[in-house]
Write an enzyme that holds these catalytic residues in place. Structure first.
Site: not given
Ligand SMILES: *Cc1c(COP(=O)(O)O)cnc(C)c1O
Length: 440
Positions: A56, A58, A223, A249, A252, A258
């Site tokens: 933990y 936090e 994002d 994220t 990707k 992840r």
């Molecule tokens: C994949 C994605 C997310 C979310 O990711 P998670 O880890 O699945 O919650 C957010 N914004 C965009 C544009 C994405 O392509």
């Protein structure tokens, strides 16, 4: 993965182990074209499966709510410093468990949901009174045009708690039209403009969005979940100089574990940190933060730029080869790692769901996707989203992309004919053997 007899799961839990073996086999023997997926390195995998899961932590480095966090501090500081170096941002919070939570942190830090009474109940209690003050307004790309659930979809907390207006891609060009975005922004007066997408194959003009945000008095969030690897490698313009908030994220194109990452200007640092913890989350996943540190370290190396260039070259080769076979792509092509196939013109009777199924039987893993102005439903769709990050990690190049374009077209043209799918399956197996997964 170690050999079965050496892995403790194999001896202890055969039911779970069976799925491990099957998944290893699946990943090794199929072509992964899902644009949001990748294969991590052995080091990232080891960090994600490490003893840091036991602890933990936090709080934040140097101010934890638990003892024994000195190694946690080292790991988290490394992850933060590397994220800042990689993206050139002023502040980085590496604790979000996912991309969605990275986005929620911005909403919690910067947006007011208004008063949220049950309207029916309030009417009963205070008949005739206006009881609800509206939440702040988000302006974002519509989900069906490439946006993301967490950008204000009605079933998501972002859409339930805030008012949402969308911009769209242009019907003719498949691209975002900035004068249209400006018109909508002037009209709806958003508090926050969200840029970035899950299925947009073209470059983002962050400077133009920043200008509009300034004009209407909105905050700007980018994002970059899909394109983070390209941005880190300098192969897609960076939103960091333009946006108050940059979220992503890490799994990707960035090829880490992840998870999520929220970056912001220094003036927002305190609010973002307290939005992530204690606002949204409890204990951070320290094993995943360790894996982020390792992945960011990999992304800072020169080889990472070479990899990202291959991702781009492969996407271009795949897109050109599909187009040369008569397939339509939304916007006609791609500037990044992904493309959207519009099946309507060449294969009007084939839905995205059917195509996904046939390609899956052939060992080519893709996802059906809504295309802009799609007449079919989300579970059916008229499109396929294809991406090259995972195949590029296996070392495939433009020649293989052209071969794969041919296989995809063959499957679509077959109408699901079993012997065609079987024939393609064996070609896919041969390619997979030639380009094994990264060692793990
Ligand atoms: C994949 C994605 C997310 C979310 O990711 P998670 O880890 O699945 O919650 C957010 N914004 C965009 C544009 C994405 O392509």
């Amino acid at each position: 993965m170690s050999e079965p007899f050496k892995n403790p799961i194999a001896a202890q839990d055969p039911d779970v182990w069976k799925a491990f073996v099957a998944e290893e086999e699946r990943q090794a023997t199929t072509l992964e074209l899902i644009a949001s997926e990748n294969h991590v390195s052995a080091a990232v995998l080891a960090a994600a499966g490490s003893i840091f899961t036991n602890k933990y932590a936090e709080g934040y480095p140097g101010r934890r709510y638990y003892g024994g966090c000195e190694n946690m501090d080292t790991i988290e500081r490394l992850a933060i410093d590397r994220a800042k170096q990689l993206f050139g941002c002023e502040h980085a919070n590496v604790q979000p468990h996912s991309g969605s939570q990275a986005n929620q942190a911005v909403l919690l830090a910067a947006m007011n949901p208004g008063s949220r009474f049950d309207e029916a109940e309030q009417k009963e209690k205070n008949p005739g009174e206006a009881v609800r003050t509206p939440g702040d307004m988000i302006l974002s790309l519509h989900l069906d045009h490439g946006g993301h659930l967490s950008h204000g979809k009605n079933v998501n907390i972002s859409g339930k708690w805030f008012r949402v207006t969308h911009y769209f891609v242009d019907r003719e060009t498949g691209r975002i039209n900035m004068s249209e975005v400006r018109r909508i922004a002037l009209d709806c007066k958003p508090k926050l403009i969200i840029t970035g997408a899950s299925a947009y194959p073209r470059l983002w003009d962050w400077a133009a969005f920043a200008e509009i945000a300034k004009e209407v008095g909105a905050l700007l969030m980018a994002d970059i979940a899909h394109i983070a690897g390209l941005v880190a490698a300098g192969l897609h313009p960076s939103p960091v100089p333009y946006a108050e908030f940059v979220t992503t994220t890490t799994h990707k194109t960035l090829r880490g574990p992840r998870a999520g990452l929220t970056m912001c200007r220094e003036s927002w640092a305190k609010k973002i940190d307290s939005a992530v913890f204690p606002g949204l989350q409890g204990g951070p996943l320290m094993h995943i933060i360790a894996a982020k540190a390792v992945a960011f370290g990999e992304a800072l190396r020169p080889e990472f730029k070479v990899y990202q260039q291959l991702v781009l070259d492969n996407a271009k080769a795949l897109a050109e080869s599909l187009v040369s076979r008569g397939l339509s792509l939304v916007s006609g092509g791609t500037d990044n790692h992904l493309m959207l196939v519009d099946l309507r013109k060449q294969y009007p009777n084939v839905s995205g769901a059917m195509a996904e199924d046939w390609l899956g039987q052939s060992g080519i893993v893709v996802n059906k996707n809504m295309i802009p102005f799609d007449e079919r439903k989300p579970m059916e769709t008229s499109g396929l989203r294809l991406g090259t990050p995972a195949l590029s990690t296996r070392g495939m190049g433009p020649d293989e992309m052209r071969t794969i374009a041919g296989l995809i077209d063959k499957v679509l043209a077959s109408g699901g004919d079993k012997s065609t799918l079987q024939g393609v399956r064996s070609e896919v197996l041969a390619m997979c053997r030639q380009f094994p997964l990264p060692a793990h």
